[in-house]
Design a protein around this motif. Structure first.
Motif, short mmCIF file in Angstrom:
data_model
loop_
_atom_site.label_atom_id
_atom_site.label_comp_id
_atom_site.label_asym_id
_atom_site.label_seq_id
_atom_site.Cartn_x
_atom_site.Cartn_y
_atom_site.Cartn_z
N ASP A 101 34.66 48.51 35.65
CA ASP A 101 33.24 48.87 35.60
C ASP A 101 32.42 47.79 34.88
O ASP A 101 32.95 47.01 34.09
CB ASP A 101 33.09 50.26 34.97
N HIS A 102 31.11 47.80 35.20
CA HIS A 102 30.20 46.79 34.64
C HIS A 102 30.03 46.97 33.14
O HIS A 102 29.95 48.10 32.64
CB HIS A 102 28.81 46.93 35.27
N GLY A 103 29.89 45.86 32.44
CA GLY A 103 29.63 45.88 31.00
C GLY A 103 28.27 46.47 30.68
O GLY A 103 27.43 46.68 31.58
N SER A 132 37.56 43.87 46.89
CA SER A 132 36.64 44.73 47.64
C SER A 132 35.31 44.90 46.92
O SER A 132 34.29 45.06 47.56
CB SER A 132 37.27 46.12 47.83
N ASP A 133 35.33 44.89 45.56
CA ASP A 133 34.15 45.27 44.79
C ASP A 133 33.69 46.66 45.24
O ASP A 133 32.49 46.92 45.40
CB ASP A 133 33.03 44.23 44.98
N ALA A 134 34.67 47.55 45.45
CA ALA A 134 34.37 48.89 45.98
C ALA A 134 33.52 49.68 45.02
O ALA A 134 33.81 49.74 43.82
CB ALA A 134 35.68 49.63 46.24
N HIS A 135 32.47 50.30 45.54
CA HIS A 135 31.65 51.22 44.73
C HIS A 135 31.87 52.66 45.19
O HIS A 135 31.29 53.58 44.65
CB HIS A 135 30.18 50.82 44.81
N THR A 136 32.70 52.83 46.23
CA THR A 136 33.13 54.16 46.67
C THR A 136 34.63 54.10 46.89
O THR A 136 35.15 53.04 47.29
CB THR A 136 32.45 54.58 47.99
N ALA A 147 37.34 45.39 33.22
CA ALA A 147 35.88 45.42 33.16
C ALA A 147 35.35 44.26 33.97
O ALA A 147 36.03 43.25 34.14
CB ALA A 147 35.41 45.29 31.71
N GLU A 148 34.13 44.44 34.49
CA GLU A 148 33.39 43.30 35.05
C GLU A 148 32.31 42.97 34.02
O GLU A 148 31.27 43.62 33.96
CB GLU A 148 32.77 43.64 36.41
N ALA A 149 32.62 41.99 33.20
CA ALA A 149 31.71 41.62 32.11
C ALA A 149 30.53 40.82 32.64
O ALA A 149 30.63 40.13 33.65
CB ALA A 149 32.47 40.80 31.07
N TYR A 170 41.77 44.08 42.55
CA TYR A 170 41.49 44.00 41.11
C TYR A 170 40.00 44.14 40.78
O TYR A 170 39.58 43.77 39.69
CB TYR A 170 42.00 42.67 40.55
N HIS A 171 39.20 44.65 41.72
CA HIS A 171 37.76 44.77 41.44
C HIS A 171 37.24 46.05 42.10
O HIS A 171 36.89 46.04 43.28
CB HIS A 171 37.04 43.52 41.99
N THR A 172 37.19 47.14 41.31
CA THR A 172 36.65 48.41 41.83
C THR A 172 35.83 49.10 40.74
O THR A 172 36.11 48.97 39.56
CB THR A 172 37.78 49.38 42.29
N HIS A 173 34.80 49.81 41.18
CA HIS A 173 33.90 50.52 40.26
C HIS A 173 34.04 52.03 40.39
O HIS A 173 34.42 52.53 41.45
CB HIS A 173 32.45 50.11 40.53
N THR A 174 33.69 52.71 39.31
CA THR A 174 33.70 54.19 39.31
C THR A 174 32.34 54.68 38.82
O THR A 174 31.45 53.88 38.51
CB THR A 174 34.77 54.76 38.36
ZN LIG Z 1 31.49 44.54 40.95
#
Ligand SMILES: [Zn+2]
Ligand SMILES: [Zn+2]
Length: 249
Positions: free
Chosen positions: A44-46, A217-221, A84-86, A12-16
């Motif tokens: 994604d980050h706020g 994961s807080d995946a950034h890729t 979102a990751e606020a 539940y925590h991934t970034h694009t």
């Molecule tokens: Zn994050």
């Protein structure tokens, strides 16, 4: 996906690319599907993150929503959550994702981050500086920790948030106080596989207050989507049961 004796069903925590990740929404969904997850969230980050780490503005979530809808059509076998990751932007718990938008998202994560546009700016700046000086010199550490704690606890109490990301990462907090607030509202405390932010001892403190946990994961890729091994091993070492972890079956 089996790790450390847990069956992990979601990340539940991934970034694009919409914030500071590298892949697209579809890339993350494809990666999660390949790993056999049942659900993945795009978080994604706020917009209050400094240095272009966050989305440029709230309207980015309209674009992300369209891409999430397209990914749902391409991968009907996996649940895709728009999230979102606020950022917490004030000590009374205000977020950079307003309540009206929180209501429209499937999942809202909240994290304390050091480089954020705080409100009011001057009070926020004193906290940013305090965190840096406090960590470096031990000066005023307790005071800074109390301010960080009230910011994140208020954020949990006065918003519609599902999990707190990497509690304790770079900004010291009172884990017990946060865990109490989380137990009260049903918000989960994340065990983040990408950051060293917690320990077996802190997890046990939090679980005694009745908090539940989220492995992410807080995946950034895209390649790191679903990579939660480090978090799962820590959860196992702390003796957390399946019932205590929200994305485990
Ligand atoms: Zn994050
Ligand atoms: Zn974060």
């Amino acid at each position: 996906m089996q790790i450390a004796g847990y069956t992990i069903v979601a990340d539940y925590h991934t970034h694009t690319r919409h914030s500071h990740g590298r892949g697209s929404v579809v890339d993350n969904v494809e990666a999660a599907h390949r790993r056999g997850l049942h659900a993945v969230a795009i978080t994604d980050h706020g917009p209050a993150s400094l240095f272009h780490i966050g989305v440029p503005s709230l309207s980015a979530f309209d674009v992300i929503r369209q891409e999430v809808n397209a990914a749902r059509k391409m991968y009907p076998g996996i649940e895709v959550l728009l999230g979102a990751e606020a950022n917490v932007i004030s000590e009374d718990g205000q977020l950079d994702i307003p309540l009206e938008l929180q209501e429209k998202l499937d999942i809202v994560l909240v994290g304390l981050h050091p480089w954020v546009r705080w409100r009011p700016a001057l009070k926020g700046a004193s906290l940013v500086v305090g965190n840096f000086v406090g960590a470096w010199a031990g000066w005023g550490r307790r005071h800074v920790r109390e301010r960080n704690t009230s910011a994140i606890v208020n954020a949990v109490l006065y918003n519609r948030v599902h999990a707190v990301t990497h509690p304790g990462y770079r900004l010291p907090i009172d884990t017990r106080a946060l865990a109490r607030a989380c137990a009260l509202t049903g918000c989960a405390m994340e065990i983040n596989a990408g950051h060293d932010h917690t320990s077996v001892e802190y997890l046990q403190v939090a679980r005694r207050e009745g908090a539940r946990f989220l492995l992410s994961s807080d995946a950034h890729t895209p390649g790191r989507v679903g990579e939660v091994s480090k978090a799962a091993l820590l959860a196992r070492a702390a003796g957390l049961t399946r019932r205590e972890i929200v994305n485990v079956r």
